[in-house]
Design an enzyme around this catalytic site. Structure first.
Site, PDB file in Angstrom:
ATOM      1  N   LYS A  95      16.869 -43.338 -19.270  1.00  0.00           N
ATOM      2  CA  LYS A  95      17.369 -42.231 -18.458  1.00  0.00           C
ATOM      3  C   LYS A  95      18.860 -42.352 -18.149  1.00  0.00           C
ATOM      4  CE  LYS A  95      12.968 -41.648 -16.036  1.00  0.00           C
ATOM      5  NZ  LYS A  95      12.323 -40.528 -16.708  1.00  0.00           N
ATOM      6  N   LYS A 116      14.791 -44.860  -9.897  1.00  0.00           N
ATOM      7  CA  LYS A 116      13.994 -44.598 -11.099  1.00  0.00           C
ATOM      8  C   LYS A 116      14.232 -45.694 -12.128  1.00  0.00           C
ATOM      9  CE  LYS A 116      14.304 -39.545 -11.291  1.00  0.00           C
ATOM     10  NZ  LYS A 116      14.702 -38.418 -12.156  1.00  0.00           N
ATOM     11  N   GLY A 134       5.992 -41.077 -16.874  1.00  0.00           N
ATOM     12  CA  GLY A 134       4.743 -40.915 -16.126  1.00  0.00           C
ATOM     13  C   GLY A 134       4.892 -41.237 -14.647  1.00  0.00           C
ATOM     14  N   GLY A 135       6.105 -41.172 -14.124  1.00  0.00           N
ATOM     15  CA  GLY A 135       6.308 -41.400 -12.692  1.00  0.00           C
ATOM     16  C   GLY A 135       6.200 -42.864 -12.277  1.00  0.00           C
ATOM     17  N   HIS A 179      10.406 -28.265 -10.717  1.00  0.00           N
ATOM     18  CA  HIS A 179      10.555 -28.869 -12.041  1.00  0.00           C
ATOM     19  C   HIS A 179      10.450 -27.729 -13.050  1.00  0.00           C
ATOM     20  CE1 HIS A 179       9.460 -32.023 -15.234  1.00  0.00           C
ATOM     21  NE2 HIS A 179       9.284 -30.860 -15.829  1.00  0.00           N
ATOM     22  N   GLU A 189      13.980 -31.584 -19.404  1.00  0.00           N
ATOM     23  CA  GLU A 189      13.461 -31.392 -18.055  1.00  0.00           C
ATOM     24  C   GLU A 189      14.622 -31.242 -17.081  1.00  0.00           C
ATOM     25  OE1 GLU A 189       9.149 -33.627 -18.254  1.00  0.00           O
ATOM     26  OE2 GLU A 189      10.760 -34.687 -17.228  1.00  0.00           O
ATOM     27  N   ARG A 197       9.527 -35.333 -27.924  1.00  0.00           N
ATOM     28  CA  ARG A 197       8.203 -35.216 -28.548  1.00  0.00           C
ATOM     29  C   ARG A 197       7.575 -33.894 -28.129  1.00  0.00           C
ATOM     30  NH1 ARG A 197       5.385 -35.700 -23.706  1.00  0.00           N
ATOM     31  NH2 ARG A 197       6.326 -37.176 -22.278  1.00  0.00           N
TER      32      ARG A 197
HETATM   33  P1  ADP Z   1       4.147 -34.885 -19.941  1.00  0.00           P
HETATM   34  O1  ADP Z   1       2.887 -35.095 -19.196  1.00  0.00           O
HETATM   35  O2  ADP Z   1       5.014 -33.867 -19.337  1.00  0.00           O
HETATM   36  O3  ADP Z   1       3.969 -34.650 -21.399  1.00  0.00           O
HETATM   37  P2  ADP Z   1       4.675 -37.670 -19.278  1.00  0.00           P
HETATM   38  O4  ADP Z   1       5.859 -38.472 -19.651  1.00  0.00           O
HETATM   39  O5  ADP Z   1       4.298 -37.605 -17.840  1.00  0.00           O
HETATM   40  O6  ADP Z   1       5.001 -36.219 -19.828  1.00  0.00           O
HETATM   41  O7  ADP Z   1       3.394 -38.208 -20.056  1.00  0.00           O
HETATM   42  C1  ADP Z   1       3.083 -37.841 -21.370  1.00  0.00           C
HETATM   43  C2  ADP Z   1       1.888 -38.587 -21.827  1.00  0.00           C
HETATM   44  O8  ADP Z   1       2.264 -39.928 -22.032  1.00  0.00           O
HETATM   45  C3  ADP Z   1       0.756 -38.643 -20.835  1.00  0.00           C
HETATM   46  O9  ADP Z   1      -0.108 -37.576 -20.887  1.00  0.00           O
HETATM   47  C4  ADP Z   1       0.089 -39.918 -21.246  1.00  0.00           C
HETATM   48  O10 ADP Z   1      -0.740 -39.717 -22.359  1.00  0.00           O
HETATM   49  C5  ADP Z   1       1.245 -40.775 -21.631  1.00  0.00           C
HETATM   50  N1  ADP Z   1       1.676 -41.585 -20.515  1.00  0.00           N
HETATM   51  C6  ADP Z   1       2.747 -41.386 -19.732  1.00  0.00           C
HETATM   52  N2  ADP Z   1       2.859 -42.331 -18.829  1.00  0.00           N
HETATM   53  C7  ADP Z   1       1.840 -43.172 -19.006  1.00  0.00           C
HETATM   54  C8  ADP Z   1       1.405 -44.360 -18.359  1.00  0.00           C
HETATM   55  N3  ADP Z   1       2.025 -44.878 -17.331  1.00  0.00           N
HETATM   56  N4  ADP Z   1       0.299 -44.969 -18.814  1.00  0.00           N
HETATM   57  C9  ADP Z   1      -0.358 -44.451 -19.864  1.00  0.00           C
HETATM   58  N5  ADP Z   1      -0.004 -43.331 -20.496  1.00  0.00           N
HETATM   59  C10 ADP Z   1       1.074 -42.694 -20.084  1.00  0.00           C
HETATM   60  P1  ADP Z   2       9.233 -39.375 -15.611  1.00  0.00           P
HETATM   61  O1  ADP Z   2       9.939 -39.974 -16.776  1.00  0.00           O
HETATM   62  O2  ADP Z   2       8.391 -40.345 -14.920  1.00  0.00           O
HETATM   63  O3  ADP Z   2       8.593 -38.074 -15.974  1.00  0.00           O
HETATM   64  P2  ADP Z   2      11.274 -37.787 -14.250  1.00  0.00           P
HETATM   65  O4  ADP Z   2      12.690 -38.217 -14.107  1.00  0.00           O
HETATM   66  O5  ADP Z   2      10.984 -36.742 -15.253  1.00  0.00           O
HETATM   67  O6  ADP Z   2      10.394 -39.086 -14.539  1.00  0.00           O
HETATM   68  O7  ADP Z   2      10.745 -37.332 -12.825  1.00  0.00           O
HETATM   69  C1  ADP Z   2       9.392 -37.050 -12.592  1.00  0.00           C
HETATM   70  C2  ADP Z   2       9.248 -36.128 -11.383  1.00  0.00           C
HETATM   71  O8  ADP Z   2       9.795 -36.721 -10.210  1.00  0.00           O
HETATM   72  C3  ADP Z   2       9.953 -34.810 -11.499  1.00  0.00           C
HETATM   73  O9  ADP Z   2       9.211 -33.858 -12.212  1.00  0.00           O
HETATM   74  C4  ADP Z   2      10.162 -34.425 -10.051  1.00  0.00           C
HETATM   75  O10 ADP Z   2       9.011 -33.873  -9.487  1.00  0.00           O
HETATM   76  C5  ADP Z   2      10.408 -35.749  -9.379  1.00  0.00           C
HETATM   77  N1  ADP Z   2      11.868 -36.027  -9.294  1.00  0.00           N
HETATM   78  C6  ADP Z   2      12.615 -36.614 -10.236  1.00  0.00           C
HETATM   79  N2  ADP Z   2      13.894 -36.708  -9.865  1.00  0.00           N
HETATM   80  C7  ADP Z   2      13.979 -36.173  -8.633  1.00  0.00           C
HETATM   81  C8  ADP Z   2      15.028 -35.987  -7.685  1.00  0.00           C
HETATM   82  N3  ADP Z   2      16.266 -36.385  -7.934  1.00  0.00           N
HETATM   83  N4  ADP Z   2      14.738 -35.400  -6.496  1.00  0.00           N
HETATM   84  C9  ADP Z   2      13.470 -35.018  -6.210  1.00  0.00           C
HETATM   85  N5  ADP Z   2      12.443 -35.172  -7.056  1.00  0.00           N
HETATM   86  C10 ADP Z   2      12.664 -35.741  -8.253  1.00  0.00           C
HETATM   87 MG    MG Z   3       9.552 -36.391 -16.726  1.00  0.00          MG
END
Ligand code: ADP
Ligand code: ADP
Ligand code: MG
Length: 668
Positions: free
Chosen positions: A116, A158, A164-165, A208, A275, A297
């Site tokens: 990131k 972060k 995946g948060g 988002h 995003e 992807r």
């Molecule tokens: P999005 O759900 O928007 O496509 P994410 O990055 O949240 O993007 O996750 C995409 C997919 O990657 C999830 O549905 C899951 O299959 C996999 N994934 C993401 N984070 C994890 C995790 N911590 N553990 C296992 N699988 C994960």
């Molecule tokens: P991931 O790779 O885990 O998906 P993201 O950077 O896409 O991480 O953030 C996941 C979610 O966290 C976002 O969709 C949003 O809801 C929340 N988020 C991320 N950054 C911020 C921010 N600066 N302020 C508030 N919420 C945030």
């Molecule tokens: Mg994200």
């Protein structure tokens, strides 16, 4: 175009990719782990290759095994789906070296966008707005603390390698910064093997909004409009929609152009998602938006874009990977109507959305109909295991406008049900019935702000209506060998309890729902049942029971519920409004008294056996403690349902048990 591709994934996305490949006349090769021998994605493919153990490192993440399978089957390209190896630059580069087209962007782009901090830097340089914060290389805690103080609180930590948060931490004040930093680092290290973090100003009222983008090898770049994914729990999406509600056309154009600008800057090829986080504190009209991250992807929620544009994004991906030009130019892309996706997960919203494991005994959803799509990788009898993502299915609908799409999704949710494990289906029903959601007032805190309405106290528990329906079901003799109906019709004198031989007869029933015992009593007159439960009574009119659907009328309102039989006639699951409630009807002649009662005790939830108090062959009294289990971070004692001899005790201390596993069997 390719003749044969390998799909390096499992579950719904592997099935979904196969579908498009087949439509284009491309054969598919599935790969599978030990746990997936009979999985749906294997059945959907033309060929399949076993690649290793159930653990993802031994199979779906094993680069060599996947490349070998590709070579052995003569597949001409690899589609990675999402998750697993889809954003792994080492995998993409291994494909490049082996000369096998990877259905995705180049390994360099994946690498750059994969962290990131780098991604933000590149975007900033390209003139795309990014969230204010610190994304430098310095990782010294004191330096980070200083940076944090400059950014101000609240802020987000972060992991730079995050997804995946995982590892994301909200810091509310200066004092808690170091603790949260340590926690974030620990989680990041164990999940990604990289504990670097970045700091970001935390937006208090954000949405988002992400943009689907595509590029090809011929210098073309387009966006395929936006999706709103603000409905999240644990920073993870559960409901998505397209287009983003309430967004003015000018905003749509601006955010779309910013995304295309990023694609051009990167010479990006294939499908990607940019995003953005949108600060809607002062409304959406002029809302500032910031680049958050790029997913290099296909996204889980891509179907909502497909539903409103009529494009097949997997077809686009395959064409681009085969060297063709993008199937459409920007000005040829339009959208029509509104689409929603609801992700059905094996998880318990009432337990902080804790993932659940276990067997899907029945999965019911509406038959094929226009503008409704159900993407799933499981069928009745399949297991949701600890090894993989707990997503069961995606419900996707389209309507002429948002209102119609809402209504359609509501119908689909009400017409669906899952027996066997706890899911978030009822939660989705509550979301789609929520007034603020219906108005389009979405933001990322929506779920936590409306928690009590979306996840009421009695989530997953039998409601009064459920009890009324189950009681009517049993009283009206729907189970063929039901004692009551036979008795009622033929010989009211024959029964052992307190029938009163009036024009109206009363019957006391004991129902068991999970751990809960429910006492109900009912009087019956023709099709009218006067049912007493928890000190109040209600008149329920039995209407019909056909094709597994029970129809009753309560207070002039018709209620419909699906009834699924589980083994015996006395065991049903009632599927109603997203809930799936098990009911067991006690048979007073057989199941009460010391020597009678449940001889078999099964686990009511997954957990771990901590202590065992008896041995096989022991004589036990009714209610004697048998074993101690830990489930949901709580200890609970499992006791004998009847007096008798311990015949079977299948587990040992330390064993994991699944919901429904036999814990002990006691014979009289
Ligand atoms: P999005 O759900 O928007 O496509 P994410 O990055 O949240 O993007 O996750 C995409 C997919 O990657 C999830 O549905 C899951 O299959 C996999 N994934 C993401 N984070 C994890 C995790 N911590 N553990 C296992 N699988 C994960
Ligand atoms: P991931 O790779 O885990 O998906 P993201 O950077 O896409 O991480 O953030 C996941 C979610 O966290 C976002 O969709 C949003 O809801 C929340 N988020 C991320 N950054 C911020 C921010 N600066 N302020 C508030 N919420 C945030
Ligand atoms: Mg994200």
């Amino acid at each position: 175009m390719f003749d044969k591709i390998l799909i390096a994934n499992r579950g719904e996305i592997a099935c979904r990719i196969s579908k498009t490949a087949h439509r284009l006349g491309i054969d598919t090769v599935a790969v599978y782990s030990d746990a997936d021998r009979d999985a749906l994605h294997v059945q959907h493919a033309d060929e399949s290759v076993h690649i290793g153990g159930a653990q993802t490192q031994e199979s779906y993440l094993d680069i060599d095994a996947i490349l070998e399978a590709t070579e052995a089957t003569g597949a001409e390209a690899i589609h990675p789906g999402y998750g697993f190896l889809s954003e792994n630059p080492a995998f993409a580069s291994a494909c490049e070296e082996a000369g096998i087209p990877f259905v995705g962007p180049s390994s360099e782009v994946i690498e750059v966008m994969g962290t990131k901090d780098q991604a933000k830097q590149v975007m900033e340089e390209a003139g795309v707005p990014v969230v204010p914060g610190y994304n430098g290389a310095q990782q010294d805690p004191d330096v980070l603390q200083e940076q944090a103080n400059t950014i101000g609180y609240p802020l987000l930590i972060k992991p730079v390698a995050g997804g995946g948060g995982v590892g994301m931490r909200l810091v509310k004040d200066e004092e808690s910064f170091q603790d949260q930093l340590e926690a974030s680092r620990r989680e990041a290290d164990s999940a990604f093997g990289n504990d670097d973090v970045l700091l970001e100003k935390y937006l208090e009222k954000p949405r988002h909004i992400e943009v689907q983008v595509f590029g090809d090898d011929h210098g073309n770049a387009v966006h395929v409009f936006e999706r709103d994914c603000s409905l999240q729990r644990r920073y993870q999406k559960v409901v998505e929609e397209a287009p983003a509600p309430g967004v003015p056309e000018s905003f749509r154009q601006e955010i779309g152009e910013a995304a295309v600008q990023a694609v051009e800057e990167l010479d990006y090829t294939n499908a990607g998602t940019i995003e953005f986080i949108v600060d809607v504190a002062d409304g959406i009209e002029e809302a500032p938006f910031y680049f958050m991250e790029m997913n290099t992807r296909l996204q889980v929620e891509h179907p909502v874009t497909e539903m409103i544009t009529g494009q097949d994004l997997v077809e686009w991906q395959l064409r681009v990977a085969a060297g063709e030009e993008l199937p459409a130019r920007q000005e040829e892309l339009t959208f029509d109507g509104h689409a929603f996706e609801a992700r059905l997960y094996a998880e318990n919203p009432a337990k902080d959305f804790l993932p659940q494991t276990g067997k899907i005994q029945r999965f019911l959803y509406p038959d094929k109909q226009d503008n409704v799509r159900v993407d799933t990788g499981v069928r009745d009898g399949d297991e949701m295991s600890i090894h993989y993502d707990p997503m069961i299915a995606k419900f996707i609908v389209r309507g002429g406008n948002r209102r119609q799409a809402l209504r359609k999704m509501h119908q689909v949710l009400l017409g669906s049900g899952i027996v066997g494990l706890t899911t978030n289906l009822e939660f989705h029903v509550n979301v789609f019935e929520h007034e603020e959601f219906q108005k389009g007032n979405v933001e990322t805190n929506f779920i936590s702000n409306h928690r009590h309405q979306l996840i009421p106290e009695d989530y997953g528990q039998p409601s009064r209506e459920d009890v009324m329906m189950a009681t009517t079901y049993f009283l009206s003799g729907q189970a063929e060998d039901d004692v009551f109906r036979n008795d009622m019709v033929h010989d009211p004198w024959n029964v052992s309890d307190n029938w009163r031989m009036n024009t109206v007869m009363t019957k006391n029933l004991k129902l068991l729902s999970g751990e809960q015992e429910l006492a109900v009593s009912g009087t019956c007159e023709e099709h009218l049942y006067e049912i007493e439960y928890e000190d109040t009574s209600e008149t329920v009119e039995f209407q019909s029971f056909e094709d597994g659907v029970l129809r009753v009328r309560v207070d002039g309102t018709e209620l419909q519920s699906r009834v699924v039989l589980r083994g015996t006639k006395r065991d049903i699951s009632l599927l109603y409004r997203g809930r799936s409630i098990p009911f067991h009807l006690y048979d007073p002649g057989v199941e009460e008294g010391e020597g009678v009662g449940e001889g078999d005790v099964r686990a009511s939830m997954p957990g771990k056996v901590l202590k065992i108090r008896v041995e096989e062959g022991d004589e036990v009294e009714k209610n004697a403690p048998i074993l101690v289990m830990e489930a949901m971070k709580m200890e609970m004692t499992v006791s004998a349902g009847r007096a008798g001899t311990v015949e079977e005790l299948p587990f040992s201390e330390g064993d994991q048990v699944k919901e429904g596993d036999l814990l002990v069997s006691i014979s009289s």
